[in-house]
Design a protein around this motif. Structure first.
Motif, short mmCIF file in Angstrom:
data_model
loop_
_atom_site.label_atom_id
_atom_site.label_comp_id
_atom_site.label_asym_id
_atom_site.label_seq_id
_atom_site.Cartn_x
_atom_site.Cartn_y
_atom_site.Cartn_z
N ARG A 1 0.83 -1.21 0.00
CA ARG A 1 0.00 0.00 0.00
C ARG A 1 0.86 1.26 0.00
O ARG A 1 0.55 2.22 -0.69
CB ARG A 1 -0.93 0.01 1.22
N VAL A 2 1.96 1.26 0.77
CA VAL A 2 2.85 2.42 0.77
C VAL A 2 3.49 2.58 -0.59
O VAL A 2 3.64 3.70 -1.10
CB VAL A 2 3.90 2.28 1.88
N GLY B 1 -6.14 8.39 -8.20
CA GLY B 1 -4.84 8.08 -7.59
C GLY B 1 -4.65 8.77 -6.28
O GLY B 1 -4.27 8.13 -5.28
N LEU B 2 -4.89 10.09 -6.24
CA LEU B 2 -4.72 10.81 -4.98
C LEU B 2 -5.78 10.41 -3.96
O LEU B 2 -5.52 10.43 -2.76
CB LEU B 2 -4.78 12.32 -5.25
N PHE B 3 -6.98 10.09 -4.43
CA PHE B 3 -8.03 9.62 -3.51
C PHE B 3 -7.60 8.33 -2.81
O PHE B 3 -7.70 8.20 -1.58
CB PHE B 3 -9.33 9.40 -4.28
N ILE B 4 -7.06 7.36 -3.61
CA ILE B 4 -6.61 6.09 -3.02
C ILE B 4 -5.43 6.35 -2.09
O ILE B 4 -5.33 5.77 -1.00
CB ILE B 4 -6.24 5.09 -4.12
N ALA B 5 -4.50 7.28 -2.52
CA ALA B 5 -3.36 7.60 -1.67
C ALA B 5 -3.83 8.14 -0.33
O ALA B 5 -3.31 7.78 0.73
CB ALA B 5 -2.46 8.62 -2.37
N ARG B 6 -4.82 9.04 -0.34
CA ARG B 6 -5.34 9.58 0.92
C ARG B 6 -5.93 8.50 1.80
O ARG B 6 -5.71 8.46 3.01
CB ARG B 6 -6.41 10.64 0.61
N GLU B 7 -6.74 7.58 1.19
CA GLU B 7 -7.36 6.52 1.96
C GLU B 7 -6.32 5.62 2.61
O GLU B 7 -6.46 5.20 3.76
CB GLU B 7 -8.30 5.70 1.07
N ILE B 8 -5.23 5.31 1.85
CA ILE B 8 -4.17 4.44 2.40
C ILE B 8 -3.45 5.14 3.54
O ILE B 8 -3.18 4.55 4.60
CB ILE B 8 -3.19 4.03 1.28
N VAL B 9 -3.08 6.44 3.31
CA VAL B 9 -2.36 7.18 4.36
C VAL B 9 -3.21 7.29 5.61
O VAL B 9 -2.73 7.08 6.74
CB VAL B 9 -1.98 8.57 3.82
N GLU B 10 -4.48 7.64 5.45
CA GLU B 10 -5.34 7.78 6.63
C GLU B 10 -5.59 6.45 7.31
O GLU B 10 -5.77 6.41 8.53
CB GLU B 10 -6.67 8.43 6.21
N ALA B 11 -5.61 5.36 6.53
CA ALA B 11 -5.74 4.03 7.14
C ALA B 11 -4.56 3.69 8.01
O ALA B 11 -4.66 2.89 8.95
CB ALA B 11 -5.93 2.98 6.05
N HIS B 12 -3.34 4.28 7.70
CA HIS B 12 -2.15 4.10 8.54
C HIS B 12 -2.10 5.09 9.69
O HIS B 12 -1.12 5.11 10.45
CB HIS B 12 -0.88 4.24 7.68
#
Length: 971
Positions: A861-862, A931-942
């Motif tokens: 994910r990262v 892309g940025l939406f998925i990046a935000r979801e992954i970062v916030e999930a961490h």
């Protein structure tokens, strides 16, 4: 929901009804008055008008600080010439003459909030062109606004003047009838006129003149009367002095005007002096020459109507009765004395005495012991129906045949019971009144018989003397008095209120017929303090205390109590009384009325209960509800409306509600409501209303009309239902559908690109093999073809993975498999792998800082975040180098990817992290915008955060990522 401001209209429910006052209020322009336009009148005022306008009971309202007057048709009849100018006037100006009386009463209601009342409040009113003495029963109560403040005064009243006057005059007539007669005519005159001293309210003064030859001398006077109006003697044959007696006949009333021109009124007098009086001649028969003249002053505070004139005639009749009785007694004494003297005198005086007896006006009959006439005068002959004394003597033997004598009860007397027979038996009689009729002539009348036996010196009866006087006219007058008194009693007994009178000690001396019919009591049962037994036991002691206290202090009172009706049921009543004083100022007791008010209390209680129930029901609804009149003017909001808007009734009503409707909607809402009011059709619309916190919420507004039996709209009932959640759901659904369509359009394009590339190369290989065979498969060319195919396959795979991630994010199933990870090494690997493509796009990556950082993260994910950030820099970097930094900040890993491309505007800095948003849609770069939406979801999930910094369009952008190190974090 309230209606918009429209042209003023008075067509709310009470004004839509018939009646003069409803029409006058409806048609008047109130805009320039303290009340303002009708559509802005408060609901409490409209409710009060709704109660009084349809009522047949006189009612009015004083409203506001200026006490503006509104009233109904029944009240208009009470105020005479003040109507219709009374409408809309200020109470203290209209009633300036009595404001010292009613002003404090109004203050008790409007300032202290007390409800007060009385049944017989005395007031001097100027309502019919003169100052008038009146009495009124009233009940004042405060009118409250919704917040409990006192807004006005409501009064239900009725005039009791007629009842008070009848009771006062009846009491005076009783006192006059009970006055002692006196031994002489002068004494009788003094006693009768003295009894009139108590009647100054109806008789400001009374004068009685007795005939004395060609003059009339003043025998008695009552009341305050100037010397110029009470001369000691008046000429009967000339018009001299204030009272012209010449030519007056008994039974006729002569009115005299202009007394104030004779005696100008004094400035110190609080009430006007009498300007008129009546002269009532008194004689032995109608149209006969008067023997006395009664002068009665007319009260300047009363109109001399038929009932007032009848009262004067009753007073005159009773005075005439007293005078006639005195004259009769005096005449009988004189005649008897003369007869006795005649019997004792010598024969030389007999002729002289006979001449005296023959000259008197009464009938004289002297008979011997055999009943034979010895002396008969002409008056006796005429009374017996004969033309002369000689004719009577000739028919004396036929008396028993020709005469019929009955007592006043109608019983026929035997001849042995006749007055003459009794005198012949030695009896002395005086004033025996009997009917006597001549059968042959149908001549009859009522006569008073007196007489005595005449004895000689030895005491032996020798003669019988009978004196006869015609009292028919007096009896007719007495009968008229009884009939008029009965008439007065009937008027009192048929009045709607129960009348009572007490004496100085507080004991009840009179109760009207209404009381006995209402309570079922027997005669005299409730006199004294017996009436208290009809009062409810719980109210009895308080009623006794208030009643006794008022008597001791000699002040008016009014109290409510429950009274037992003849059927045993207790009913609410108002008992009011006023003190009575004689002309000398001595307290004589109270006069008052009792009025059943149970029905009024029941109606008031029912109205209050109904209104309370309606409010409770409406306030319990989750809706914003309202009620308007036929013109659309709002008169009521439920509590939920006040709670939601944070406003008061004053802010919402009077056309103020539009300020709470969204500016984009208010004109449309007002126009639709206006159209609804005009057409009478139900209303429905959706609009936003501002809440107390300033936020806007969507409401579905509806309104339906309430029609009367004739189909006319009398009210509007409306509600506003909060549909914000439904509106948001619909908006989100529409947005989702739009987003889906846009996504499918973009995704189909993005998917077609690698697929088209793969298909094109496959077709190229096929044609080359078909044309050149295996010689076409050059190893270097095939290698390049395979690498390109692999890149397109990777691109297709990433697209599919991104689409799958979108689905996982939407369903909450984006998985994270955390494990220890060296972030710096992962960054370097990703950059090395993507560098060829970045360089070919003119956006090579330069790592400006790369600190060794380890943490606990999901490697794939990262890596996906790094890929998306670098791909984004490649697309929007405008072929300029990209900087990458990785450093540690406390317990956070901080990654920065900075490009020198198109930049991001301030309004798009949050938007680009949403689904399917690409920020700069004018750029030719591809991508699904996820892309940025998925990046935000992954970062916030961490547990981290991602953001962008940019100085504006065309000045590049820096994307920052912060990731907590987690359990594996170490330096």
């Amino acid at each position: 929901m309230a209606r918009p401001t429209t042209e003023p209209s008075a067509d709310f429910l009470p004004l839509a009804a018939g009646g003069e006052m409803a029409a006058r209020i409806r048609e008047r322009d109130w805009a320039d008055t303290p009340l303002g336009p009708i559509e802005r009148w408060p609901r409490a005022l409209k409710n009060a008008l709704g109660l009084l306008l349809p009522s047949t009971f006189p009612m009015f309202v004083w409203w506001g600080e200026e006490r503006i007057i509104l009233y109904n048709d029944a009240y208009a009849l009470l105020i005479g010439d003040k109507h219709p100018g009374h409408l809309g006037a200020r109470a203290h100006e209209e009633w300036a003459g009595i404001w010292d009386v009613i002003g404090p009463l109004a203050d008790a209601v409007l300032v202290e909030g007390r409800a007060i009342g009385s049944d017989n409040l005395p007031l001097l009113l100027f309502r019919r062109g003169y100052l008038e003495e009146t009495w009124f029963g009233y009940a004042y109560s405060p009118v409250l606004e919704e917040d409990g403040t006192i807004a006005g005064l409501f009064c239900a009243c009725h005039e009791t003047t007629a009842e008070v006057l009848r009771a006062r005059r009846l009491e005076l007539l009783r006192g006059l009838a009970a006055a002692s007669g006196g031994a002489t005519e002068e004494e009788a005159a003094a006693n009768a006129i003295g009894a009139l001293e108590r009647g100054s309210g109806d008789l400001p003064f009374a004068l009685l003149y007795l005939r004395d030859g060609d003059e009339a001398k003043l025998a008695a006077a009552a009341g305050r009367v100037a010397r110029a109006l009470r001369p000691e003697r008046l000429a009967l044959r000339a018009d001299g002095g204030p009272w012209r007696l010449a030519g007056l006949a008994a039974g006729r009333l002569e009115r005299v005007e202009g007394l104030r021109s004779i005696v100008p009124p004094s400035a110190q007098t609080p009430t006007p002096s009498p300007d008129a009086a009546c002269i009532l001649p008194i004689g032995p028969a109608p149209d006969a020459a008067p023997t006395a003249f009664l002068v009665l002053g007319i009260s300047p505070l009363r109109s001399f109507d038929q009932e007032y004139e009848s009262f004067f005639h009753l007073v005159c009749s009773q005075v005439a009765t007293h005078l006639a009785a005195a004259r009769t007694r005096a005449t009988e004494r004189e005649r008897l004395e003369a007869l006795r003297a005649w019997a004792e005198r010598s024969d030389r005086d007999r002729a002289q005495l006979e001449a005296l007896l023959l000259s008197v006006s009464e009938g004289v009959l002297v008979v011997d012991m055999e009943g034979r006439p010895v002396l008969v005068n002409e008056a006796q002959a005429l009374l017996a129906g004969y033309d002369s004394a000689a004719e009577l003597e000739r028919n004396a033997a036929r008396f028993e045949e020709l005469l019929e004598i009955r007592d006043l009860d109608g019983r026929v007397l035997a001849p042995a019971e006749w007055p003459l027979a009794r005198i012949l038996r030695g009896e002395t009689i005086a004033g025996i009144e009997l009917y006597a009729r001549r059968r042959d002539l149908e001549h009859e009348g009522i006569y008073a018989f007196s007489g005595a036996p005449v004895r000689d010196a030895a005491g032996v009866q020798t003669l019988a003397v009978l004196i006869t006087r015609d009292v028919s006219a007096i009896k007719r007058a007495e009968q008229a008095i009884r009939e008029r008194e009965a008439h007065f009693r009937t008027l009192v007994d048929t009045a709607p209120a129960m009348l009572w009178i007490t004496d100085e000690a507080g004991d009840c001396t009179y109760l009207s017929k209404q009381w006995y019919e209402y309570t079922g009591s027997g005669p005299d049962e409730d006199l004294g303090l017996g009436w208290l037994e009809k009062v409810h036991p719980e109210d009895r002691e308080a009623s006794r205390r208030i009643f006794r206290d008022a008597h001791e202090r000699q002040v008016p009172f009014s109290l409510d109590y429950r009274i037992r009706r003849r059927d045993g049921l207790y009913r609410w009543a108002i008992d009011s009384g006023n003190p009575r004083f004689d002309p000398a100022g001595r307290f004589r007791g109270f006069v008052g009325t009792v009025l059943d008010v149970s029905e009024r209390k029941r109606v008031e209680a029912a109205l209050q209960e109904s209104e309370a129930l309606f409010r409770q029901m409406a306030n319990s609804l989750p809706l914003l509800t309202w009620i308007a009149d036929a013109s659309g003017a709002i008169s009521w909001f439920n509590q939920r409306t006040y709670e939601f808007t944070g406003a008061t009734y004053e802010l919402l009503a009077h056309g103020g509600w539009p300020r709470f409707v969204h500016p984009d909607h208010v004109e449309r809402v007002k126009a639709k409501l206006r159209q609804t009011i005009e057409s009478g059709e139900p209303y429905e619309d959706t609009f936003a209303i501002r809440g107390s916190a300033g936020s806007w919420r969507w409401f579905l507004g509806r309104a339906v009309p309430l029609r009367n039996a004739e189909g006319r709209i009398v009210r509007w009932f409306g509600s506003n239902t909060d549909v914000t959640d439904e509106m948001r759901a619909r908006e989100e659904l529409a947005l989702a559908l739009q987003t889906r369509d846009e996504f499918l359009s973009i995704a189909s394009h993005e998917l077609k690109t690698p697929i088209s590339s793969l298909k094109l190369r496959a077709q190229l290989v096929k044609r080359m093999i078909e044309r050149e065979g295996e010689r076409a498969l050059d190893p270097a060319w095939v290698t390049r073809l395979a690498e390109e195919t692999d890149r397109q396959a990777d691109r297709l795979t990433r697209l599919i993975d991104d689409m799958l991630d979108i689905a996982r994010v939407r369903t909450g199933r984006l998985s994270m498999e955390r494990a220890p990870l060296a972030l710096d090494r992962l960054v370097r690997e990703v950059v090395e792998r993507m560098q060829p493509g970045l360089e070919s796009a003119g956006t090579p990556v330069e790592i400006t800082a790369l600190e060794p950082i380890e943490g606990c993260w999901d490697r794939l994910r990262v890596e996906q975040v790094l890929n998306n950030l670098l791909t984004n820099a490649q697309r929007y970097g405008e072929r300029r180098p990209v900087d990458l930094r990785l450093e540690r900040r406390g317990e956070l890993a901080h990654l920065v990817v900075r490009d020198r491309g198109v930049g991001v505007s301030a309004e798009n800095r949050q938007l680009i992290f949403e689904r399917f948003e690409r920020g700069d849609t004018s750029a030719p770069a591809g991508g699904l915008g996820i892309g940025l939406f998925i990046a935000r979801e992954i970062v916030e999930a961490h547990g981290g955060r991602i953001w962008v910094e940019s100085e504006g369009v065309g000045r590049g952008a820096a994307f920052h990522v912060e990731l907590p190190l987690g359990d594996g974090g170490q330096a």
